[in-house]
Enzyme design. Structure first.
Site, mmCIF file in Angstrom:
data_model
loop_
_atom_site.group_PDB
_atom_site.id
_atom_site.type_symbol
_atom_site.label_atom_id
_atom_site.label_comp_id
_atom_site.label_asym_id
_atom_site.label_seq_id
_atom_site.Cartn_x
_atom_site.Cartn_y
_atom_site.Cartn_z
ATOM 1 N N VAL A 49 9.726 16.766 52.891
ATOM 2 C CA VAL A 49 10.489 17.094 51.684
ATOM 3 C C VAL A 49 10.430 15.875 50.769
ATOM 4 C CG1 VAL A 49 12.745 17.740 50.769
ATOM 5 C CG2 VAL A 49 12.069 18.524 53.033
ATOM 6 N N ARG A 78 11.693 4.378 45.272
ATOM 7 C CA ARG A 78 11.323 5.777 45.560
ATOM 8 C C ARG A 78 10.169 5.766 46.556
ATOM 9 N NH1 ARG A 78 15.290 5.754 42.994
ATOM 10 N NH2 ARG A 78 15.742 6.790 41.018
ATOM 11 N N SER A 87 3.797 9.340 48.897
ATOM 12 C CA SER A 87 2.853 9.542 50.001
ATOM 13 C C SER A 87 1.538 8.878 49.662
ATOM 14 C CB SER A 87 2.610 11.037 50.207
ATOM 15 O OG SER A 87 3.822 11.664 50.546
ATOM 16 N N GLU A 109 14.447 2.259 64.474
ATOM 17 C CA GLU A 109 14.017 1.403 63.355
ATOM 18 C C GLU A 109 13.421 0.080 63.887
ATOM 19 O OE1 GLU A 109 17.667 1.535 61.007
ATOM 20 O OE2 GLU A 109 17.390 3.695 60.865
ATOM 21 N N GLY A 159 2.245 22.010 44.137
ATOM 22 C CA GLY A 159 2.499 20.946 43.162
ATOM 23 C C GLY A 159 2.072 19.585 43.695
ATOM 24 N N TYR A 168 4.041 7.751 53.993
ATOM 25 C CA TYR A 168 4.375 7.336 52.632
ATOM 26 C C TYR A 168 4.757 5.860 52.593
ATOM 27 C CZ TYR A 168 9.106 8.083 54.519
ATOM 28 O OH TYR A 168 10.235 8.043 55.303
ATOM 29 N N TYR A 173 24.753 -1.410 59.217
ATOM 30 C CA TYR A 173 25.475 -0.300 59.849
ATOM 31 C C TYR A 173 26.969 -0.607 59.985
ATOM 32 C CZ TYR A 173 21.293 2.379 60.808
ATOM 33 O OH TYR A 173 20.152 3.129 60.661
HETATM 34 C C1 LIG Z 1 8.666 11.136 51.707
HETATM 35 C C2 LIG Z 1 8.475 11.314 50.215
HETATM 36 C C3 LIG Z 1 7.209 11.319 49.679
HETATM 37 C C4 LIG Z 1 7.029 11.501 48.304
HETATM 38 N N1 LIG Z 1 5.765 11.513 47.797
HETATM 39 C C5 LIG Z 1 5.574 11.689 46.462
HETATM 40 C C6 LIG Z 1 4.254 11.685 45.910
HETATM 41 O O1 LIG Z 1 3.259 11.545 46.616
HETATM 42 N N2 LIG Z 1 4.133 11.836 44.564
HETATM 43 C C7 LIG Z 1 5.227 12.024 43.746
HETATM 44 O O2 LIG Z 1 5.052 12.147 42.530
HETATM 45 N N3 LIG Z 1 6.482 12.036 44.256
HETATM 46 C C8 LIG Z 1 6.679 11.852 45.584
HETATM 47 N N4 LIG Z 1 7.946 11.837 46.091
HETATM 48 C C9 LIG Z 1 9.106 11.964 45.149
HETATM 49 C C10 LIG Z 1 9.463 10.575 44.616
HETATM 50 O O3 LIG Z 1 9.932 9.756 45.654
HETATM 51 C C11 LIG Z 1 10.577 10.628 43.563
HETATM 52 O O4 LIG Z 1 11.638 11.367 44.047
HETATM 53 C C12 LIG Z 1 10.086 11.205 42.248
HETATM 54 O O5 LIG Z 1 9.030 10.413 41.720
HETATM 55 C C13 LIG Z 1 11.238 11.249 41.224
HETATM 56 O O6 LIG Z 1 11.756 9.958 41.099
HETATM 57 P P1 LIG Z 1 12.316 9.454 39.704
HETATM 58 O O7 LIG Z 1 12.890 8.106 39.879
HETATM 59 O O8 LIG Z 1 11.305 9.621 38.639
HETATM 60 O O9 LIG Z 1 13.465 10.502 39.398
HETATM 61 P P2 LIG Z 1 15.008 10.242 39.629
HETATM 62 O O10 LIG Z 1 15.523 9.303 38.622
HETATM 63 O O11 LIG Z 1 15.219 9.959 41.065
HETATM 64 O O12 LIG Z 1 15.566 11.692 39.298
HETATM 65 C C14 LIG Z 1 15.300 12.761 40.195
HETATM 66 C C15 LIG Z 1 15.977 14.003 39.650
HETATM 67 O O13 LIG Z 1 17.391 13.790 39.589
HETATM 68 C C16 LIG Z 1 17.862 14.199 38.336
HETATM 69 N N5 LIG Z 1 19.044 13.430 37.917
HETATM 70 C C17 LIG Z 1 19.087 12.129 37.553
HETATM 71 N N6 LIG Z 1 20.327 11.816 37.146
HETATM 72 C C18 LIG Z 1 21.059 12.952 37.233
HETATM 73 C C19 LIG Z 1 22.390 13.272 36.918
HETATM 74 N N7 LIG Z 1 23.209 12.372 36.425
HETATM 75 N N8 LIG Z 1 22.796 14.537 37.152
HETATM 76 C C20 LIG Z 1 21.955 15.476 37.650
HETATM 77 N N9 LIG Z 1 20.678 15.225 37.944
HETATM 78 C C21 LIG Z 1 20.240 13.977 37.743
HETATM 79 C C22 LIG Z 1 16.696 13.941 37.390
HETATM 80 O O14 LIG Z 1 16.786 14.714 36.221
HETATM 81 C C23 LIG Z 1 15.512 14.333 38.224
HETATM 82 O O15 LIG Z 1 15.265 15.708 38.134
HETATM 83 C C24 LIG Z 1 8.145 11.675 47.462
HETATM 84 C C25 LIG Z 1 9.437 11.652 48.020
HETATM 85 C C26 LIG Z 1 9.605 11.470 49.371
HETATM 86 C C27 LIG Z 1 10.994 11.441 49.937
HETATM 87 C C1 HEM Z 2 24.894 6.267 61.259
HETATM 88 C C2 HEM Z 2 24.685 5.816 60.032
HETATM 89 C C3 HEM Z 2 23.751 6.490 59.042
HETATM 90 C C4 HEM Z 2 23.410 7.804 58.912
HETATM 91 C C5 HEM Z 2 23.878 8.987 59.740
HETATM 92 C C6 HEM Z 2 22.486 7.905 57.804
HETATM 93 C C7 HEM Z 2 21.916 9.087 57.375
HETATM 94 C C8 HEM Z 2 20.970 9.181 56.375
HETATM 95 C C9 HEM Z 2 20.297 10.387 55.975
HETATM 96 C C10 HEM Z 2 20.505 11.761 56.596
HETATM 97 C C11 HEM Z 2 19.445 10.086 54.973
HETATM 98 C C12 HEM Z 2 18.490 11.033 54.233
HETATM 99 C C13 HEM Z 2 17.174 11.021 54.974
HETATM 100 C C14 HEM Z 2 16.129 11.883 54.302
HETATM 101 O O1 HEM Z 2 15.482 11.392 53.410
HETATM 102 O O2 HEM Z 2 15.985 13.031 54.652
HETATM 103 C C15 HEM Z 2 19.584 8.666 54.710
HETATM 104 C C16 HEM Z 2 18.909 7.992 53.716
HETATM 105 C C17 HEM Z 2 19.264 6.724 53.312
HETATM 106 N N1 HEM Z 2 20.066 5.843 53.989
HETATM 107 FE FE1 HEM Z 2 21.108 6.223 55.659
HETATM 108 N N2 HEM Z 2 22.288 6.657 57.271
HETATM 109 C C18 HEM Z 2 23.045 5.772 57.987
HETATM 110 C C19 HEM Z 2 23.108 4.407 57.783
HETATM 111 C C20 HEM Z 2 22.587 3.758 56.694
HETATM 112 C C21 HEM Z 2 22.742 2.360 56.408
HETATM 113 C C22 HEM Z 2 23.458 1.357 57.302
HETATM 114 C C23 HEM Z 2 22.119 2.116 55.215
HETATM 115 C C24 HEM Z 2 22.035 0.793 54.466
HETATM 116 C C25 HEM Z 2 23.056 0.341 53.800
HETATM 117 C C26 HEM Z 2 21.557 3.360 54.761
HETATM 118 C C27 HEM Z 2 20.834 3.541 53.599
HETATM 119 C C28 HEM Z 2 20.150 4.690 53.260
HETATM 120 C C29 HEM Z 2 19.377 4.826 52.053
HETATM 121 C C30 HEM Z 2 19.216 3.788 50.959
HETATM 122 C C31 HEM Z 2 18.807 6.109 52.088
HETATM 123 C C32 HEM Z 2 17.921 6.748 51.033
HETATM 124 C C33 HEM Z 2 18.839 7.314 50.006
HETATM 125 C C34 HEM Z 2 18.154 7.891 48.841
HETATM 126 O O3 HEM Z 2 17.008 7.531 48.575
HETATM 127 O O4 HEM Z 2 18.802 8.704 48.156
HETATM 128 N N3 HEM Z 2 21.841 4.329 55.676
HETATM 129 N N4 HEM Z 2 20.496 8.141 55.574
#
Ligand SMILES: Cc1cc2nc3c(=O)[nH]c(=O)nc-3n(C[C@H](O)[C@H](O)[C@H](O)COP(=O)(O)OP(=O)(O)OC[C@H]3O[C@@H](n4cnc5c(N)ncnc54)[C@H](O)[C@@H]3O)c2cc1C
Ligand code: HEM
Length: 396
Positions: free
Chosen positions: A387, A206, A209, A140, A274, A191, A98
């Site tokens: 989501v 990633r 669930s 946390e 889906g 998850y 942080y």
């Molecule tokens: C709480 C939670 C639970 C989940 N549970 C499931 C589950 O049960 N099963 C499941 O299949 N998934 C689940 N997911 C979704 C999963 O985590 C991933 O997001 C999913 O598998 C896609 O990951 P990926 O690495 O294959 O795609 P990513 O590489 O993350 O890409 C995601 C999207 O971003 C786009 N993208 C990448 N690069 C660019 C770029 N340069 N410009 C624009 N767009 C871009 C890709 O085309 C793609 O459409 C869950 C997610 C969350 C947050």
């Molecule tokens: C006050 C400080 C912070 C705020 C307000 C914040 C806020 C958030 C929010 C809103 C999300 C998305 C949650 C969701 O999935 O809906 C997120 C995800 C995340 N945060 Fe933070 N965060 C903070 C600090 C940090 C710190 C210290 C780290 C570690 C360096 C961190 C790393 C991440 C990562 C890796 C994700 C997931 C990103 C992804 O998968 O795209 N965050 N955070």
């Protein structure tokens, strides 16, 4: 609570910060990843970064938290804080990080707003940041303690005991702890994070669930392969599909997530679309195992029966409940007993009073179902959702 002096300053500067927050977070991430490239490679989702989604989620959450502090100082946006803290815990975020985020966020604020950031303004926003950060760190810490792990130490190796092809694009990976130790407890709907080593050396994470119940002898995730089209193919889902087979090991986090079934005897609606069916399957199996007696309505929407992952389990588990009905909606190829078209609660019998609703699927699906539930008088507090990406709904 924010001090009186900072409240006045934050209130006065909220419009200017709010208007610039998109620019600020963009610069923040650029600075953060220049100073710490390993964070983009091995912690943050670089697909979300490229698509700008994480930027929106962070900006939205800070703006919402600051607005909350000045408009409703006696309450705390716990739903939002919990959602972020669960995601952070599943990634192993630690207290020390942080300070790193703070350093680069405030450098970005100064760079974007320039001289408007007087010492007084900096101090007030500093207070906002640390109130939010400390609230997250505290949640946390509790989440790590509940899983009996040291802060951030959430990763373990799991062996893939089996792989099942569910549909053309979905595969289930059955998992057992590689060291033979007991699997950690979880609650239906939660998850895990999965970290994989990609060809370019990145270790991307990633969330998936858990699709079986806590009491099930099998722990499983079901992964849909994400096809790109105009954008790149999904990195981790395609990696899992292409490279991970029975006998391989996967690096998997302890289970987290705030979409969980309450310990209640209330009627339940499980609505998914889906691949959003995965947490619903876990909840359904749990309800069946625990002998839930109140009405359960299962709604699922998909492109076609062939695209519906875990379709047979969805039906089988519904059939095990004392009072449950499954309604499957398909855009095409609906079979006898199924419905054609998008999910529509108005096509179903009325829900039992006191129904708790759990939603998971694409945002347009969840928005539509939520509107129908509200119109039927289901209180907003009884509608829960997940989501499968950064939760942009919450902050908006
Ligand atoms: C709480 C939670 C639970 C989940 N549970 C499931 C589950 O049960 N099963 C499941 O299949 N998934 C689940 N997911 C979704 C999963 O985590 C991933 O997001 C999913 O598998 C896609 O990951 P990926 O690495 O294959 O795609 P990513 O590489 O993350 O890409 C995601 C999207 O971003 C786009 N993208 C990448 N690069 C660019 C770029 N340069 N410009 C624009 N767009 C871009 C890709 O085309 C793609 O459409 C869950 C997610 C969350 C947050
Ligand atoms: C006050 C400080 C912070 C705020 C307000 C914040 C806020 C958030 C929010 C809103 C999300 C998305 C949650 C969701 O999935 O809906 C997120 C995800 C995340 N945060 Fe933070 N965060 C903070 C600090 C940090 C710190 C210290 C780290 C570690 C360096 C961190 C790393 C991440 C990562 C890796 C994700 C997931 C990103 C992804 O998968 O795209 N965050 N955070």
């Amino acid at each position: 609570m924010l001090s009186e002096k900072s409240t006045a300053t934050v209130r006065a500067t909220l419009p200017a910060v709010g208007a610039a927050i998109g620019e600020i977070t963009e610069l923040f991430y650029a600075r953060l990843f220049t100073a710490h490239p390993e964070l983009l490679r091995d912690l943050f989702n670089r697909g979300n970064q490229a698509a700008g989604l994480q930027k929106q989620a962070l900006a939205g959450s800070i703006a919402m938290f600051a607005t909350h502090l000045v408009e409703r100082p006696d309450t705390r946006p716990d739903v939002m804080l919990n959602r972020i803290a669960h995601k952070h815990a599943s990634l192993g975020v630690t207290r020390e990080q942080y300070a790193v985020v703070h350093e680069h966020l405030f450098a970005a604020i100064v760079e974007v707003l320039g001289e408007a950031v007087t010492p007084e303004v900096a101090e007030a926003w500093d207070e906002v940041y640390w109130l939010m950060a400390n609230a997250l760190v505290a949640i946390e810490a509790r989440l790590y303690a509940e899983q009996q792990v040291a802060a951030g130490d959430v990763w373990r190796e799991w062996r893939v005991a089996g792989r099942i092809e569910e549909t053309a694009d979905c595969a289930t990976f059955q998992l057992v702890p590689a060291d033979g130790a007991p699997a950690p407890d979880f609650r239906a709907g939660q998850y895990v994070s999965v970290q994989v080593a990609l060809a370019d050396g990145a270790r991307q994470i990633r969330q998936y669930s858990l699709s079986t119940a806590p009491g099930s002898p099998v722990r499983a995730i079901t992964v849909k392969r994400v096809h790109g089209g105009a954008t790149p193919d999904g990195e981790v889902s395609n990696h899992l599909h292409a490279h991970v087979r029975a006998g391989d090991t996967l690096r998997v986090s302890a289970p987290y997530g705030d979409l969980v079934l309450g310990d209640s005897t209330a009627p339940v609606l499980l609505a998914s679309a889906g691949i959003g069916c995965t947490p619903m399957l876990s909840m359904l199996e749990h309800l069946a195992e625990t002998g839930h007696r109140a009405p359960v309505v299962v709604v699922h929407a998909d492109r076609s029966p062939a695209d519906h992952a875990l379709r047979a389990d969805h039906r089988r588990l519904t059939g095990k409940l004392a009072d449950a009905a499954a309604h499957f909606f398909y855009e095409q190829g609906a079979e006898e007993g199924d419905r054609t078209g998008l999910a529509d609660l108005d096509a179903l019998p009325p829900l039992a009073p006191g129904t708790r609703a759990y939603l998971c699927g694409p945002l347009p699906f969840m928005r539509a179902v939520r509107e129908q539930l509200l119109a039927r008088g289901v209180p907003a507090a009884d509608i829960h959702y997940e989501v499968f990406g950064p939760d942009l709904w919450l902050a908006s």
